[in-house]
Write an enzyme that holds these catalytic residues in place. Structure first.
Site, PDB file in Angstrom:
ATOM      1  N   LYS A 178     124.322  29.190  28.036  1.00  0.00           N
ATOM      2  CA  LYS A 178     123.135  28.938  27.220  1.00  0.00           C
ATOM      3  C   LYS A 178     122.579  30.298  26.822  1.00  0.00           C
ATOM      4  CE  LYS A 178     118.806  28.861  27.319  1.00  0.00           C
ATOM      5  NZ  LYS A 178     118.473  29.306  25.968  1.00  0.00           N
ATOM      6  N   GLY A 209     120.202  26.439  22.701  1.00  0.00           N
ATOM      7  CA  GLY A 209     119.038  25.552  22.688  1.00  0.00           C
ATOM      8  C   GLY A 209     117.900  26.197  23.462  1.00  0.00           C
ATOM      9  N   GLY A 211     115.167  26.937  26.462  1.00  0.00           N
ATOM     10  CA  GLY A 211     115.271  27.075  27.907  1.00  0.00           C
ATOM     11  C   GLY A 211     114.847  25.828  28.643  1.00  0.00           C
ATOM     12  N   VAL A 214     117.947  22.869  27.317  1.00  0.00           N
ATOM     13  CA  VAL A 214     119.338  23.129  27.728  1.00  0.00           C
ATOM     14  C   VAL A 214     119.379  23.849  29.080  1.00  0.00           C
ATOM     15  CG1 VAL A 214     121.484  24.301  27.105  1.00  0.00           C
ATOM     16  CG2 VAL A 214     120.090  23.230  25.330  1.00  0.00           C
ATOM     17  N   GLY A 215     118.546  24.894  29.216  1.00  0.00           N
ATOM     18  CA  GLY A 215     118.527  25.650  30.475  1.00  0.00           C
ATOM     19  C   GLY A 215     118.155  24.752  31.639  1.00  0.00           C
ATOM     20  N   GLU A 253     118.921  37.985  37.468  1.00  0.00           N
ATOM     21  CA  GLU A 253     118.729  39.368  37.002  1.00  0.00           C
ATOM     22  C   GLU A 253     117.405  39.398  36.253  1.00  0.00           C
ATOM     23  OE1 GLU A 253     120.543  41.869  37.729  1.00  0.00           O
ATOM     24  OE2 GLU A 253     122.372  40.964  38.493  1.00  0.00           O
ATOM     25  N   CYS A 287     115.381  46.029  30.572  1.00  0.00           N
ATOM     26  CA  CYS A 287     114.933  45.757  31.939  1.00  0.00           C
ATOM     27  C   CYS A 287     114.919  47.032  32.772  1.00  0.00           C
ATOM     28  CB  CYS A 287     115.853  44.734  32.578  1.00  0.00           C
ATOM     29  SG  CYS A 287     117.591  45.175  32.421  1.00  0.00           S
ATOM     30  N   GLU A 387     105.461  44.510  33.799  1.00  0.00           N
ATOM     31  CA  GLU A 387     106.509  44.830  32.823  1.00  0.00           C
ATOM     32  C   GLU A 387     105.974  44.524  31.427  1.00  0.00           C
ATOM     33  OE1 GLU A 387     109.910  42.169  32.350  1.00  0.00           O
ATOM     34  OE2 GLU A 387     111.209  43.919  32.548  1.00  0.00           O
TER      35      GLU A 387
HETATM   36  P1  NAD Z   1     113.036  34.593  29.387  1.00  0.00           P
HETATM   37  O1  NAD Z   1     112.942  34.427  30.856  1.00  0.00           O
HETATM   38  O2  NAD Z   1     111.924  34.154  28.540  1.00  0.00           O
HETATM   39  O3  NAD Z   1     114.338  33.833  28.836  1.00  0.00           O
HETATM   40  C1  NAD Z   1     115.620  34.084  29.370  1.00  0.00           C
HETATM   41  C2  NAD Z   1     116.492  32.864  29.171  1.00  0.00           C
HETATM   42  O4  NAD Z   1     116.001  31.795  29.976  1.00  0.00           O
HETATM   43  C3  NAD Z   1     116.510  32.340  27.733  1.00  0.00           C
HETATM   44  O5  NAD Z   1     117.816  31.954  27.402  1.00  0.00           O
HETATM   45  C4  NAD Z   1     115.572  31.139  27.819  1.00  0.00           C
HETATM   46  O6  NAD Z   1     115.836  30.161  26.835  1.00  0.00           O
HETATM   47  C5  NAD Z   1     115.895  30.614  29.207  1.00  0.00           C
HETATM   48  N1  NAD Z   1     114.891  29.736  29.808  1.00  0.00           N
HETATM   49  C6  NAD Z   1     113.561  29.653  29.518  1.00  0.00           C
HETATM   50  N2  NAD Z   1     112.985  28.683  30.265  1.00  0.00           N
HETATM   51  C7  NAD Z   1     113.952  28.140  31.037  1.00  0.00           C
HETATM   52  C8  NAD Z   1     113.974  27.111  32.021  1.00  0.00           C
HETATM   53  N3  NAD Z   1     112.886  26.426  32.363  1.00  0.00           N
HETATM   54  N4  NAD Z   1     115.152  26.842  32.644  1.00  0.00           N
HETATM   55  C9  NAD Z   1     116.275  27.526  32.339  1.00  0.00           C
HETATM   56  N5  NAD Z   1     116.311  28.498  31.400  1.00  0.00           N
HETATM   57  C10 NAD Z   1     115.165  28.815  30.760  1.00  0.00           C
HETATM   58  O7  NAD Z   1     113.352  36.150  29.146  1.00  0.00           O
HETATM   59  P2  NAD Z   1     113.588  36.936  27.780  1.00  0.00           P
HETATM   60  O8  NAD Z   1     112.300  37.124  27.056  1.00  0.00           O
HETATM   61  O9  NAD Z   1     114.720  36.340  27.039  1.00  0.00           O
HETATM   62  O10 NAD Z   1     114.094  38.340  28.339  1.00  0.00           O
HETATM   63  C11 NAD Z   1     113.237  39.352  28.783  1.00  0.00           C
HETATM   64  C12 NAD Z   1     113.212  39.422  30.292  1.00  0.00           C
HETATM   65  O11 NAD Z   1     114.543  39.527  30.794  1.00  0.00           O
HETATM   66  C13 NAD Z   1     112.491  40.646  30.810  1.00  0.00           C
HETATM   67  O12 NAD Z   1     111.705  40.301  31.921  1.00  0.00           O
HETATM   68  C14 NAD Z   1     113.626  41.565  31.227  1.00  0.00           C
HETATM   69  O13 NAD Z   1     113.290  42.529  32.191  1.00  0.00           O
HETATM   70  C15 NAD Z   1     114.620  40.589  31.746  1.00  0.00           C
HETATM   71  N6  NAD Z   1     115.959  41.194  31.743  1.00  0.00           N
HETATM   72  C16 NAD Z   1     116.560  41.496  32.945  1.00  0.00           C
HETATM   73  C17 NAD Z   1     117.797  42.117  32.950  1.00  0.00           C
HETATM   74  C18 NAD Z   1     118.501  42.486  34.218  1.00  0.00           C
HETATM   75  O14 NAD Z   1     119.687  42.774  34.168  1.00  0.00           O
HETATM   76  N7  NAD Z   1     117.842  42.488  35.359  1.00  0.00           N
HETATM   77  C19 NAD Z   1     118.411  42.426  31.735  1.00  0.00           C
HETATM   78  C20 NAD Z   1     117.766  42.101  30.551  1.00  0.00           C
HETATM   79  C21 NAD Z   1     116.543  41.472  30.549  1.00  0.00           C
END
Ligand code: NAD
Length: 481
Positions: A178, A209, A211, A214-215, A253, A287, A387
């Site tokens: 996803k 889709g 989060g 689909v997530g 992550e 990140c 962050e």
């Molecule tokens: P996010 O948590 O908003 O979304 C990440 C993913 O999770 C998306 O695909 C989203 O659709 C999905 N998602 C949302 N709600 C969900 C749910 N209830 N169940 C399952 N999946 C769901 O994060 P973002 O804005 O896409 O990314 C930024 C964040 O990611 C920052 O906090 C950043 O630090 C972190 N990040 C971490 C790493 C690492 O390697 N540690 C790398 C890159 C980004």
């Protein structure tokens, strides 16, 4: 996936990738894809629903029944094919990242390349893992965990997909991916490329889709054995909690607020540009960005002068221009989030050295922000604790090496860290006291065999190399009487 290529028309994506084919979405909701450099709609994607997701999971389960018994040699061949197939589209992938989320081209190219390298790194790591151990009448083998749900963030979507896919396939798992819903164009290019790798049907499935649709289905569905997630702490917590009902294995992550410790023997002319480069990685939307710069108080004034001077190289503008260091924020929401943190920093008493609120001159159309450096920051201020995910750096003064280490570790995060100094033994000593999953010395560098992941709120588990593959394995012991 279906997409129109007429230049005057916007791109439309209406399919998902299930069972080795591009199939029409059952979900009917359509989302606009917005270009962050000017806020214009450049595409439309039809989002998957729960039923699309369940079809993909069922397909992956069928594929796992066979692929889960594959040999190391068969997996190595598949990894090589994935690498070859994706490599053909390197330039297209980079261009899609620049267009869709405004990643600066000089960094986007590196991100895509490290995604491609992940396939080769996993192939190499296959040989480092002890797959079978025997003693007496006992034999222990490492078995694939099953079907894995891979959920990615937008800020390096292609890298995360390649990295997670490489580890899962190396372990013998089938996957349902996803991708971030903010990355539909990049995902389409990547999946078109991976389709050419001619994988066993059902091994790779991709459903774009939301989060919470689909997530969430991947997290609660008992047909999924493992979730590997990259994203925010808030969603990571939800996945851990909701995944407990089906005893999901999880790799998370998550975010960071990484420290860069400038030691007092550092040469400022080199150290400051290095530190700023780590702070403003991917326009600060990384990140691992080193967004807290710890400077010895006795060198603070000189360091501030050096920062003000070096910031002139951090130009904001068109991300497609190789000279641009900082592109737009991904969305209007992210733009506003960054503005609110700049206001908060000022309210809490930090001082602006460079940048501030609003858009840079001449860049009023898109989601551009001013790269901003705050000085006189205390580690308990909001801008030093949370962050921000934008080009905002907090400079914090320290009086002793021990205090620098204490400030660096005084964070709920522990993803990454950097130490910069001339005496490398001393830098190593400091690095060894940081509570973070990765620490770099004297510059941002990478090693695809070294683990990646966080202490504390930065996550659970590790990716990359053998550590990444092990996250998709379960040991099984067979004992003879
Ligand atoms: P996010 O948590 O908003 O979304 C990440 C993913 O999770 C998306 O695909 C989203 O659709 C999905 N998602 C949302 N709600 C969900 C749910 N209830 N169940 C399952 N999946 C769901 O994060 P973002 O804005 O896409 O990314 C930024 C964040 O990611 C920052 O906090 C950043 O630090 C972190 N990040 C971490 C790493 C690492 O390697 N540690 C790398 C890159 C980004």
């Amino acid at each position: 996936m279906n997409c129109s290529t007429n230049k005057d028309a916007i791109e439309t994506i209406t399919t998902h990738y299930i069972d080795g084919a591009f199939v029409e979405s059952l979900g009917r909701e359509v989302m606009d894809i917005i270009r962050p450099t000017d806020g214009r709609v450049i595409g439309r994607v039809t989002l998957a629903d729960e039923e699309d997701t369940r079809r993909a999971i069922a397909t992956a389960r069928r594929a796992f029944a066979t692929y889960g018994r594959s040999t190391k040699e068969e997996r190595a061949k598949i990894l090589r094919r994935l690498h070859e197939a994706a490599s053909v589209r390197l330039d297209d992938l980079t261009a899609a990242m620049v267009e869709e989320y405004g990643g600066v081209v000089r960094f986007a190219g590196l991100i895509v390349q490290s995604g491609l390298n992940a396939f080769l790194a996993a192939e190499k790591a296959l040989d480092e893992i002890e797959w079978t151990r025997s003693w007496g009448k006992t034999t222990v083998t490492l078995e694939p965990i099953g079907v894995a749900g891979l959920i990615t963030a937008w800020n390096a979507n292609a890298l995360f997909i390649c990295l997670k896919l490489a580890s899962a396939v190396a372990a013998g798992c089938a996957v349902v991916i996803k991708p971030s819903e903010l990355s539909a164009l990049q995902t389409r290019v990547l999946i078109e490329a991976l389709h050419e790798a001619d994988l066993p049907k059902g091994l790779l499935n991709v459903v774009t889709g939301l989060g919470n649709v689909v997530g969430a289905e991947l997290v609660r569905n008992p047909g999924v054995d493992k979730i590997s997630f990259t994203g925010s702490v808030a969603v990571g917590e939800t996945i851990m909690r909701d995944g407990a009902a089906t005893m999901k294995r999880v790799t998370l992550e998550l975010g960071g607020k990484s420290p860069t410790i400038l030691l007092d023997d550092g040469n400022l002319n080199e150290a400051i540009p290095t530190a700023l480069g780590i702070a403003f990685l991917n326009s600060g939307q990384a990140c691992a960005a080193g967004t807290r710069l710890l400077v010895p108080r006795k060198r603070l004034e000189a360091a501030e002068r050096a920062i003000a001077e070096a910031m002139r190289a951090f130009t904001v503008g068109d991300p497609a221009d190789p000279k641009t260091a900082i592109g737009p924020m991904v969305s209007q929401k992210q733009y506003e989030r960054v503005q609110s943190y700049i206001r908060k920093g000022i309210e809490e008493g930090a001082e602006l050295l460079v940048g501030g609120e609003g858009r840079p001159e001449g860049l009023e159309a898109g989601y551009f922000v001013k790269p901003t450096v705050f000085v006189n920051v205390k580690n308990d201020m909001t801008i030093a604790r949370e962050e921000i995910f934008g080009p905002i750096l907090s400079v914090i003064a320290y009086d002793s090496e021990d205090e620098a280490i204490a400030i660096a570790n005084d964070s709920r995060y522990g993803l990454h860290g950097a130490v910069i100094g001339t005496d490398v033994d001393r830098a190593r000593r400091v690095a060894s006291q940081l509570r973070a999953g990765r620490v770099v010395i004297n510059g941002m560098t990478d090693d695809p065999q070294a683990p990646w992941g966080g202490f504390k709120y930065s996550g659970v588990g590790r990716e990359y190399g053998r550590y990444g593959i092990e996250a998709f394995l379960e040991p099984r012991a067979i004992l003879e009487a």
